[in-house]
Design a protein around this motif. Structure first.
Motif, PDB file in Angstrom:
ATOM      1  N   VAL A 181       0.835  -1.202   0.000  1.00  0.00           N
ATOM      2  CA  VAL A 181       0.000   0.000   0.000  1.00  0.00           C
ATOM      3  C   VAL A 181       0.872   1.254   0.000  1.00  0.00           C
ATOM      4  O   VAL A 181       0.598   2.222  -0.712  1.00  0.00           O
ATOM      5  N   ASN A 182       1.911   1.235   0.807  1.00  0.00           N
ATOM      6  CA  ASN A 182       2.771   2.402   0.987  1.00  0.00           C
ATOM      7  C   ASN A 182       3.698   2.560  -0.214  1.00  0.00           C
ATOM      8  O   ASN A 182       4.645   1.783  -0.402  1.00  0.00           O
ATOM      9  N   ALA A 183       3.421   3.584  -1.031  1.00  0.00           N
ATOM     10  CA  ALA A 183       4.243   3.867  -2.214  1.00  0.00           C
ATOM     11  C   ALA A 183       5.077   5.130  -2.034  1.00  0.00           C
ATOM     12  O   ALA A 183       5.550   5.716  -3.007  1.00  0.00           O
ATOM     13  N   ARG A 184       5.274   5.557  -0.796  1.00  0.00           N
ATOM     14  CA  ARG A 184       5.978   6.808  -0.528  1.00  0.00           C
ATOM     15  C   ARG A 184       7.468   6.695  -0.869  1.00  0.00           C
ATOM     16  O   ARG A 184       8.056   5.603  -0.800  1.00  0.00           O
ATOM     17  N   THR A 185       8.050   7.843  -1.172  1.00  0.00           N
ATOM     18  CA  THR A 185       9.484   7.904  -1.455  1.00  0.00           C
ATOM     19  C   THR A 185      10.220   8.799  -0.463  1.00  0.00           C
ATOM     20  O   THR A 185      11.397   9.101  -0.647  1.00  0.00           O
ATOM     21  N   ASP A 186       9.508   9.220   0.604  1.00  0.00           N
ATOM     22  CA  ASP A 186      10.127  10.070   1.616  1.00  0.00           C
ATOM     23  C   ASP A 186      10.576   9.226   2.799  1.00  0.00           C
ATOM     24  O   ASP A 186      10.733   8.002   2.685  1.00  0.00           O
ATOM     25  N   ALA A 187      10.748   9.837   3.948  1.00  0.00           N
ATOM     26  CA  ALA A 187      11.246   9.130   5.127  1.00  0.00           C
ATOM     27  C   ALA A 187      10.236   8.155   5.723  1.00  0.00           C
ATOM     28  O   ALA A 187      10.564   7.438   6.683  1.00  0.00           O
ATOM     29  N   TYR A 188       9.042   8.091   5.151  1.00  0.00           N
ATOM     30  CA  TYR A 188       8.000   7.199   5.668  1.00  0.00           C
ATOM     31  C   TYR A 188       7.658   6.081   4.682  1.00  0.00           C
ATOM     32  O   TYR A 188       6.627   5.415   4.837  1.00  0.00           O
ATOM     33  N   GLY A 189       8.483   5.872   3.685  1.00  0.00           N
ATOM     34  CA  GLY A 189       8.222   4.824   2.707  1.00  0.00           C
ATOM     35  C   GLY A 189       9.502   4.167   2.247  1.00  0.00           C
ATOM     36  O   GLY A 189      10.608   4.690   2.435  1.00  0.00           O
ATOM     37  N   GLY A 190       9.340   2.994   1.622  1.00  0.00           N
ATOM     38  CA  GLY A 190      10.500   2.289   1.090  1.00  0.00           C
ATOM     39  C   GLY A 190      11.010   1.224   2.023  1.00  0.00           C
ATOM     40  O   GLY A 190      10.487   0.109   2.067  1.00  0.00           O
ATOM     41  N   SER A 191      12.013   1.526   2.821  1.00  0.00           N
ATOM     42  CA  SER A 191      12.639   0.537   3.704  1.00  0.00           C
ATOM     43  C   SER A 191      11.714   0.158   4.860  1.00  0.00           C
ATOM     44  O   SER A 191      10.768   0.872   5.192  1.00  0.00           O
ATOM     45  N   ALA A 192      12.020  -0.976   5.474  1.00  0.00           N
ATOM     46  CA  ALA A 192      11.256  -1.403   6.643  1.00  0.00           C
ATOM     47  C   ALA A 192      11.325  -0.354   7.748  1.00  0.00           C
ATOM     48  O   ALA A 192      10.332  -0.070   8.424  1.00  0.00           O
ATOM     49  N   GLU A 193      12.496   0.232   7.947  1.00  0.00           N
ATOM     50  CA  GLU A 193      12.657   1.261   8.980  1.00  0.00           C
ATOM     51  C   GLU A 193      11.758   2.465   8.697  1.00  0.00           C
ATOM     52  O   GLU A 193      11.150   3.023   9.622  1.00  0.00           O
ATOM     53  N   ASN A 194      11.668   2.854   7.449  1.00  0.00           N
ATOM     54  CA  ASN A 194      10.826   3.997   7.094  1.00  0.00           C
ATOM     55  C   ASN A 194       9.344   3.667   7.241  1.00  0.00           C
ATOM     56  O   ASN A 194       8.562   4.505   7.705  1.00  0.00           O
ATOM     57  N   ARG A 195       8.948   2.449   6.872  1.00  0.00           N
ATOM     58  CA  ARG A 195       7.523   2.089   6.950  1.00  0.00           C
ATOM     59  C   ARG A 195       7.059   1.889   8.391  1.00  0.00           C
ATOM     60  O   ARG A 195       5.860   2.014   8.684  1.00  0.00           O
ATOM     61  N   ALA A 196       7.988   1.597   9.274  1.00  0.00           N
ATOM     62  CA  ALA A 196       7.637   1.471  10.697  1.00  0.00           C
ATOM     63  C   ALA A 196       7.603   2.819  11.401  1.00  0.00           C
ATOM     64  O   ALA A 196       7.041   2.947  12.497  1.00  0.00           O
ATOM     65  N   ARG A 197       8.176   3.837  10.779  1.00  0.00           N
ATOM     66  CA  ARG A 197       8.430   5.103  11.456  1.00  0.00           C
ATOM     67  C   ARG A 197       7.170   5.767  11.993  1.00  0.00           C
ATOM     68  O   ARG A 197       7.132   6.221  13.147  1.00  0.00           O
ATOM     69  N   PHE A 198       6.110   5.850  11.193  1.00  0.00           N
ATOM     70  CA  PHE A 198       4.930   6.598  11.632  1.00  0.00           C
ATOM     71  C   PHE A 198       4.247   5.907  12.806  1.00  0.00           C
ATOM     72  O   PHE A 198       3.843   6.560  13.771  1.00  0.00           O
ATOM     73  N   THR A 199       4.109   4.587  12.748  1.00  0.00           N
ATOM     74  CA  THR A 199       3.503   3.875  13.879  1.00  0.00           C
ATOM     75  C   THR A 199       4.297   4.109  15.150  1.00  0.00           C
ATOM     76  O   THR A 199       3.722   4.318  16.234  1.00  0.00           O
ATOM     77  N   LEU A 200       5.613   4.095  15.046  1.00  0.00           N
ATOM     78  CA  LEU A 200       6.448   4.341  16.225  1.00  0.00           C
ATOM     79  C   LEU A 200       6.268   5.769  16.736  1.00  0.00           C
ATOM     80  O   LEU A 200       6.246   5.998  17.955  1.00  0.00           O
ATOM     81  N   GLU A 201       6.107   6.724  15.839  1.00  0.00           N
ATOM     82  CA  GLU A 201       5.883   8.106  16.272  1.00  0.00           C
ATOM     83  C   GLU A 201       4.527   8.253  16.959  1.00  0.00           C
ATOM     84  O   GLU A 201       4.411   8.984  17.961  1.00  0.00           O
ATOM     85  N   VAL A 202       3.515   7.567  16.448  1.00  0.00           N
ATOM     86  CA  VAL A 202       2.201   7.588  17.099  1.00  0.00           C
ATOM     87  C   VAL A 202       2.293   6.962  18.485  1.00  0.00           C
ATOM     88  O   VAL A 202       1.748   7.484  19.471  1.00  0.00           O
ATOM     89  N   ALA A 203       2.979   5.830  18.577  1.00  0.00           N
ATOM     90  CA  ALA A 203       3.127   5.165  19.876  1.00  0.00           C
ATOM     91  C   ALA A 203       3.878   6.056  20.864  1.00  0.00           C
ATOM     92  O   ALA A 203       3.481   6.157  22.042  1.00  0.00           O
ATOM     93  N   LYS A 204       4.932   6.713  20.397  1.00  0.00           N
ATOM     94  CA  LYS A 204       5.703   7.596  21.283  1.00  0.00           C
ATOM     95  C   LYS A 204       4.848   8.759  21.774  1.00  0.00           C
ATOM     96  O   LYS A 204       4.871   9.106  22.982  1.00  0.00           O
ATOM     97  N   ALA A 205       4.068   9.371  20.900  1.00  0.00           N
ATOM     98  CA  ALA A 205       3.207  10.482  21.297  1.00  0.00           C
ATOM     99  C   ALA A 205       2.163  10.023  22.312  1.00  0.00           C
ATOM    100  O   ALA A 205       1.855  10.735  23.282  1.00  0.00           O
ATOM    101  N   THR A 206       1.629   8.822  22.112  1.00  0.00           N
ATOM    102  CA  THR A 206       0.612   8.293  23.027  1.00  0.00           C
ATOM    103  C   THR A 206       1.220   7.969  24.388  1.00  0.00           C
ATOM    104  O   THR A 206       0.623   8.259  25.436  1.00  0.00           O
ATOM    105  N   VAL A 207       2.403   7.364  24.379  1.00  0.00           N
ATOM    106  CA  VAL A 207       3.103   7.076  25.635  1.00  0.00           C
ATOM    107  C   VAL A 207       3.395   8.371  26.391  1.00  0.00           C
ATOM    108  O   VAL A 207       3.218   8.450  27.616  1.00  0.00           O
ATOM    109  N   ASP A 208       3.821   9.392  25.677  1.00  0.00           N
ATOM    110  CA  ASP A 208       4.105  10.663  26.328  1.00  0.00           C
ATOM    111  C   ASP A 208       2.852  11.264  26.958  1.00  0.00           C
ATOM    112  O   ASP A 208       2.937  11.976  27.968  1.00  0.00           O
TER     113      ASP A 208
END
Length: 360
Positions: free
Chosen positions: A195-222
């Protein structure tokens, strides 16, 4: 009828999960029931429904949108307004009166939506890729609306919507939240390479595709603390037109989530899927398995999964839908009520709060 459970059954063992002391290891899985008020406010009928199921080790509520544009279906609960907060306070009070524990599942539907269901807004996703198939709306079944891709500078604001919803829920008296990063909804749309066809820091590699979920989790934890936050994932599950060829994103994701110290990881998968053992080994806190997506869960099989260490707890859906006192019925070996599928989504008390409990 079946054999009554032994008092020392793995299903009946108490456990401490994050901030919560839970009476057993049979959790109510999140089940969309479409009975909130039109504006998304949880109502008295929903409070009754969840209170009836307070015998679950943990109640995970139906998926509830953290913003208006996050709504996927009619009459699902919201978690972003003062009215919603009052509604969830009513639910929390009803569950706590029965000594239950409840978390709200925060579900942003992303592209699994239609403009008829979210106030006319264009749905959003990781990419402008329309989901195949149709979705139920107030005007019947329709093709999913084509989403727009979220801009990178919008993503911190979306993460804060999750955080605000979590804070609102906890302030209402709810015990915590579960982030929905499964079943083809928004967070899963970022994780999935199909689904994710992005070419920025939120698409492509596994690290990039995990990034947004991790940011959401961090904001929620905070916002509310790690010990009140869980997350649900469904690696490789094709629900809602998700395709995933590269499952290495889950190793990256789980590693990042583990570092945040979340209360639990909730995984939808068959018990013999190799990824279950891999994720289980990598997860430091409570691991919860849901094997019943598409089939009902067998009591004794679930008990064995806990006994042999495959999981710490189990999440159960349809049997709990039709049996508000499921743990009691399983404990006694009593017969189970049969679910009425025609009443699953929408309506009133019928097929919702009128399933009978065992007589004393």
């Amino acid at each position: 009828m079946s054999t009554p459970l032994s008092p020392d059954s793995p299903l009946l063992r108490p456990e401490t999960v994050g901030a919560w002391s839970l009476a057993n290891r049979v959790w109510l899985a999140p089940l969309t029931r479409n009975r909130a008020d039109a504006d998304g406010t949880p109502n008295a009928l929903q409070a009754e429904y969840y209170a009836q199921r307070a015998g679950a080790g943990l109640i995970v509520s139906e998926g509830s949108q953290p913003s208006a544009v996050g709504q996927g279906y009619p009459n699902t609960p919201g978690v972003y307004s003062d009215a919603h907060k009052a509604g969830w306070a009513r639910v929390a009070d009803a569950v706590h009166e029965k000594d239950g524990t409840i978390v709200v599942q925060l579900m942003h539907a992303g592209r699994i939506s239609h403009t008829d269901s979210n106030g006319g807004a264009t749905p959003v996703s990781s990419s402008a890729v329309q989901a195949a198939g149709q979705i139920f709306t107030a005007n019947g079944m329709q093709d999913h609306s084509t989403p727009r891709a979220l801009e990178a500078d919008e993503l911190p604001g979306v993460a804060q919507e999750f955080a605000h919803a979590a804070k609102l829920a906890v302030d209402a008296g709810i015990d915590g939240v579960e982030l929905h990063a499964a079943n083809g909804y928004l967070l899963h749309q970022f994780q999935a390479d199909g689904v994710n066809a992005r070419t920025d820091a939120y698409g492509g590699s596994a690290e990039n595709r995990a990034r947004f979920t991790l940011e959401v989790a961090k904001a929620t934890v905070d916002a509310i603390g790690a010990d009140r936050v869980g997350i649900r994932i469904s690696p490789g599950h094709p629900f809602n037109d998700i395709t995933e060829d590269d499952l290495s994103v889950y190793e990256v994701l789980v590693s990042g989530l583990a570092a945040l110290g979340l209360a639990y990881l909730h995984v939808i998968a068959e018990a013999d899927d190799p990824i279950v053992d891999k994720l289980r080994s990598a997860w430091p806190t409570t691991f919860v398995l849901n094997t019943g997506f598409g089939t009902d869960s067998d009591r004794d099989v679930l008990a064995e999964l806990i006994e042999n260490g495959t999981t710490d707890a189990v999440a159960v859906g349809r049997p709990f839908l039709a049996n508000p006192d499921l743990v009691r019925r399983w404990t006694r070996g009593a017969e189970l009520n049969e679910p009425q599928q025609e009443t699953f989504y929408g309506g009133g008390a019928e097929g919702y709060t009128d399933y009978p409990a065992l007589q004393s």
